[in-house]
Structure formats: C-alpha cells, structure tokens
Design a protein around this motif. Structure first.
Motif, PDB file in Angstrom:
ATOM      1  N   ASP A   1       1.327   4.150  -3.036  1.00 15.16           N
ATOM      2  CA  ASP A   1       1.068   5.558  -2.777  1.00 15.16           C
ATOM      3  C   ASP A   1       2.292   6.410  -3.135  1.00 15.16           C
ATOM      4  O   ASP A   1       2.172   7.487  -3.726  1.00 15.16           O
ATOM      5  CB  ASP A   1       0.695   5.749  -1.308  1.00 15.16           C
TER       6      ASP A   1
ATOM      7  N   GLU B   1       0.828  -1.205   0.000  1.00 14.05           N
ATOM      8  CA  GLU B   1       0.000   0.000   0.000  1.00 14.05           C
ATOM      9  C   GLU B   1       0.866   1.260   0.000  1.00 14.05           C
ATOM     10  O   GLU B   1       0.616   2.212  -0.772  1.00 14.05           O
ATOM     11  CB  GLU B   1      -0.904  -0.010   1.237  1.00 14.05           C
TER      12      GLU B   1
ATOM     13  N   SER C   1       2.509   6.938  -6.817  1.00 12.32           N
ATOM     14  CA  SER C   1       1.306   7.456  -7.472  1.00 12.32           C
ATOM     15  C   SER C   1       1.638   8.719  -8.261  1.00 12.32           C
ATOM     16  O   SER C   1       2.695   9.335  -8.084  1.00 12.32           O
ATOM     17  CB  SER C   1       0.227   7.775  -6.422  1.00 12.32           C
TER      18      SER C   1
END
Length: 274
Positions: free
Chosen positions: A248, A244, A251
């Motif tokens: 991120d 996760e 991104s």
C-alpha cells in the motif's frame, strides 16, 4: 555394584539409590552421622582423608542429599517460580534461560508455570508454587502492558515483573524502553538522509505500539520531519500485514517512502518480502 545392592535388577538399584540416607554413608565410611554431614556439606573441621573417604562412599552408593530436609533446616527452598502467560514462548524462553543461567551458580532451581491469560489457572499455579515454598517469583508475559499486581496473593514472597508491569510504586518491573528504542531507530534512518520514513506496526491496543509511535514522531521532529498521511500504519503482528502495508505504501496513489521502521520482526519480514 556393592554389598548394599549386589544382585538387584536395574530398576531396584535405582529405587534403592533414591532411598539411601546419610546414615548409610556414615556406616559404610565408618564415621558418625555428624562427621558425614560435615564432609558432604563442606563444613566443619575434618581431615582431608576423612572428607575424601566420605565423599567417595557417597558416590559409590549413589547417595543424594535430601533437599526437602535441607530446605526446612535453612528455611529456604532454593527454588524460584516463573509465572508466564506467553504460550508461544517467544519472550519468556530467553528470560527463563537467563534466569536459569544466573541462578544455577547459586544452586537455585526454577519452576515455570504458564497461565495462558486464564485468571483461574494463574491462581492455581500461584497456590502450587507457594506450596513448594518458593523463595521468589518472576512474573512475565508476551506483552509489556499493565497487569493486576500479584503481591496480595503471595504474602511476603518477593516478586519481580519482567516484560510486564503493575501500578505499584514499590514494585520492581523490568521493561524494554519502547519509546527510546523507536527514537534510536528513526534517528538512525534520518541520519542516513532519509526524508520520508514510514512506520509499520501492530495493534494500537498494545502499549508498546503506542510508545513506539510516540518515539517515532519525536525522532522525526528532531530532524524537522513529520509523518505524512498514511506513513503511520498500525495493523496486525504478522508477516502478512507487513507485506500488505508495504504494498500500500508503494502504491501509485502516494509517493513511496525512502525508509521503513517496523514494529516487530514478523512485520519486518513481510515488509522485506514485499
């Protein structure tokens, strides 16, 4: 079989062997109890023939020394207790393995108890270990955070803390260098020419996380770098958090890091997957 156990079934033979004494050895070898004791303990002055005969007889009848009697005589139980709260064993098992390897050469056995972060269970285990007259106690854990000292409950039994520590100036605590280790890791990445180094780690309530974060920032400063907003990612001790956090970091909202320093193997595996 021999004349002491001819015709007995296997289970009776095993029971008989467990109850044989030094008197049985001495009688069968034709020596005094004192002579048998010297031969079995490799002490005193005996002829090689007598010593060999006693040892041969002891082996033939399955004699085993009475460790309890020996411990009373020498005022040592030749045992060390290990008290842990690491129910997963990830950190405790390597410690236990190393202790057993080191102590076995001296004839010292290890008793391990798992308290699983339960204070009442820990007290019961301490009482049980003290009842066995342990010669020392190793207290370990699955995290390096401070804990309450155990000395008041164990009297004069020596205590060593491994992978945990207490606020006692005279306590012996063996800890990893979390801050120094983090600095080494980040220095390595910076020396490779990396400019934006992210840090994905566990919950900040853990002292190890706070120390590694301090080492991370100190190493960045040594190279004239700093952590930009979002580069420091505290979270959970899990592969899922590693995945996760990396998704991120990469991104479109922010520029991607060119190196990642992970706070645990689990997090690193998730980061690699992502």
């Amino acid at each position: 079989m021999n004349e002491l156990s001819d015709g007995l079934p296997p289970e009776a033979e095993t029971l008989l062997q467990s109850t044989r004494t030094i008197r049985d050895v001495a009688r069968r070898a034709g020596v005094s109890i004192g002579t048998a004791s010297k031969a079995l303990n490799a002490s005193g002055r005996l002829s090689a023939e007598t010593r060999a005969r006693v040892l041969r007889v002891a082996g033939e009848i399955g004699y085993r020394p009475n460790d309890l009697a020996h411990s009373l005589h020498r005022a040592r139980s030749m045992t060390v207790g290990i008290l842990s709260n690491d129910s997963f064993g990830r950190f405790t098992f390597p410690i236990v393995e190393a202790l057993e390897r080191s102590l076995s050469d001296s004839g010292i056995a290890v008793f391990m108890c798992n308290a699983t972060d339960d204070p009442e269970r820990e007290r019961r285990h301490i009482d049980q270990l003290l009842g066995k007259r342990i010669d020392g106690l190793v207290v370990t854990a699955r995290r390096t955070d401070r804990r309450a000292p155990i000395e008041p409950a164990v009297g004069g039994v020596p205590v060593v803390y491994v992978f945990t520590h207490v606020e006692r100036p005279d306590a012996l605590c063996l800890l990893p260098d979390d801050q120094g280790g983090a600095q080494l890791a980040v220095r390595h990445l910076a020396a490779l020419g990396r400019k934006r180094i992210a840090h994905v780690t566990g919950p900040e309530r853990f002292e190890a996380v706070r120390l590694r974060a301090s080492g991370y920032r100190a190493a960045l400063a040594e190279f004239g770098l700093s952590a930009r907003a979002g580069d420091y990612c505290p979270g959970r001790w899990s592969e899922a958090w590693g995945r996760e956090a990396v998704r991120d970091l990469f991104s479109k909202r922010r520029g991607a890091p060119d190196a990642i320093f992970c706070g645990s193997d689990q997090i690193a595996r998730g980061a690699v997957d992502a």
